[in-house]
Write a protein that holds these residues in place. Sequence first.
Motif, PDB file in Angstrom:
ATOM      1  N   CYS A 126       0.835  -1.207   0.000  1.00  0.00           N
ATOM      2  CA  CYS A 126       0.000   0.000   0.000  1.00  0.00           C
ATOM      3  C   CYS A 126       0.865   1.250   0.000  1.00  0.00           C
ATOM      4  O   CYS A 126       0.455   2.309  -0.499  1.00  0.00           O
ATOM      5  N   SER A 130       0.256  -0.155  -4.418  1.00  0.00           N
ATOM      6  CA  SER A 130       0.055  -1.477  -5.020  1.00  0.00           C
ATOM      7  C   SER A 130      -0.359  -2.506  -3.983  1.00  0.00           C
ATOM      8  O   SER A 130       0.006  -3.677  -4.064  1.00  0.00           O
ATOM      9  N   ALA A 132      -2.769  -4.901  -1.369  1.00  0.00           N
ATOM     10  CA  ALA A 132      -3.900  -5.833  -1.416  1.00  0.00           C
ATOM     11  C   ALA A 132      -4.569  -5.750  -0.049  1.00  0.00           C
ATOM     12  O   ALA A 132      -3.931  -6.008   0.975  1.00  0.00           O
ATOM     13  N   SER A 133      -5.843  -5.354  -0.033  1.00  0.00           N
ATOM     14  CA  SER A 133      -6.563  -5.170   1.229  1.00  0.00           C
ATOM     15  C   SER A 133      -7.852  -5.969   1.214  1.00  0.00           C
ATOM     16  O   SER A 133      -8.515  -6.069   0.177  1.00  0.00           O
ATOM     17  N   GLY A 157      -4.309   0.526  -4.047  1.00  0.00           N
ATOM     18  CA  GLY A 157      -4.163  -0.835  -4.569  1.00  0.00           C
ATOM     19  C   GLY A 157      -5.503  -1.447  -4.918  1.00  0.00           C
ATOM     20  O   GLY A 157      -6.370  -0.782  -5.490  1.00  0.00           O
ATOM     21  N   ARG A 158      -5.687  -2.697  -4.532  1.00  0.00           N
ATOM     22  CA  ARG A 158      -6.935  -3.411  -4.803  1.00  0.00           C
ATOM     23  C   ARG A 158      -7.533  -3.891  -3.497  1.00  0.00           C
ATOM     24  O   ARG A 158      -6.799  -4.234  -2.554  1.00  0.00           O
ATOM     25  N   SER A 174      -2.210 -12.547   2.057  1.00  0.00           N
ATOM     26  CA  SER A 174      -1.745 -11.259   1.527  1.00  0.00           C
ATOM     27  C   SER A 174      -1.075 -10.391   2.579  1.00  0.00           C
ATOM     28  O   SER A 174      -0.164  -9.616   2.261  1.00  0.00           O
ATOM     29  N   LEU A 218      -3.397 -10.354 -13.198  1.00  0.00           N
ATOM     30  CA  LEU A 218      -4.418  -9.373 -12.847  1.00  0.00           C
ATOM     31  C   LEU A 218      -5.079  -8.746 -14.066  1.00  0.00           C
ATOM     32  O   LEU A 218      -6.285  -8.498 -14.080  1.00  0.00           O
TER      33      LEU A 218
END
Length: 273
Positions: A126, A130, A132-133, A157-158, A174, A218
Amino acid sequence: MPLTGLTIGCLGGGAMAQALLTGLIKSGVQTQNLYVSDTRRERLEFLHRELGVHTRANNSELVKESDVVILAVKPQVVEEVLEETGALFQPHQTLISIAAGIAIQFMESFLTHPVPVIRVMPNTPCLLGSGASALCLGTHAGARDRERAMAIFSAVGRAVEVPEELMDAVTGLSGSGPAYMYVILEALADAGVRVGLPRDVALLLSAQTMLGSARMVLETGEHPGRLKNMVTTPGGTAIAGVYALEEGGLRVTMMRAVEEATRRSREMSSALK
C-alpha cells in the motif's frame, strides 16, 4: 465518488496512515478534508509539511471533525484510544480499523451509539499504491460504509470484501505474503548470480519478472496455470525449471507457509481479545 465532500481523519500517523493519505490525495480528495492525529509532534509536522493535511494532537478533536475515522494505531493501544474516543462516535460516521487482529465486536463494545465499523487487513505494498486489502463489515455497517472503505483502499491498490472469520486467512496470505515474495525474489537473484549474472542485473531481472507476471494474472484474467503453459514449450528451458520446482516441493512449501501464518494470526487474535 463515495468520498466527495467527506472529512477523513487518521487516528495515528504511522507509515500506513501516510500511505492512505497519500493515496487519497492522488485520487482527488482535497487536503483540506484530511486530518491526522499522533502523539509525536515531529511526525505531525512532517505529515503537514509533506502532504498538507490538517494535524491534531488531540484524538477526540479529530473524531469530532471527521466523517470517516481510520484507526491506524498499533493493536496494543486500540483499547486505550477507544476508551478515550468511543463515546464521541456518531451513527453518521464510519470507523475503519487497520489494527491487525482486533475483532469488530471488541471495537463495537467501546461505542456508545450504533456506529458502523469496518475492519481492514492491508499489506505493506500500500505504501507504493500497489497494496492488497481485505475488509469486513461490522454490525451496523451498510452499503454506504462499504463504498467509503472500498474507495479508500482502492486508492492504494486493490480491495476485496470477506467475512470476518476469514481475516486470519487474509493475514496468512496477503498480509504476510510480501515476506514470501521477498524470499522468492532473493532466491531468484541468487540463482542468477550463481549462473553468472552480476548481482544488480540478476535482482532487476528477478523483480521485474515477478512484477510483470503478477500484472499478467491481474490484467488478463487468465488462470496462472494457463499462463505457465504459455511459457513452457515441449522439451524447453521453462519446463525443465518447473520440473525442478515441483521436485523441490515448492507448491506444498508455499501452502504450508500460508497455513502456518494463518494459524499464528489466530493465536495472536485470541490473545488480543
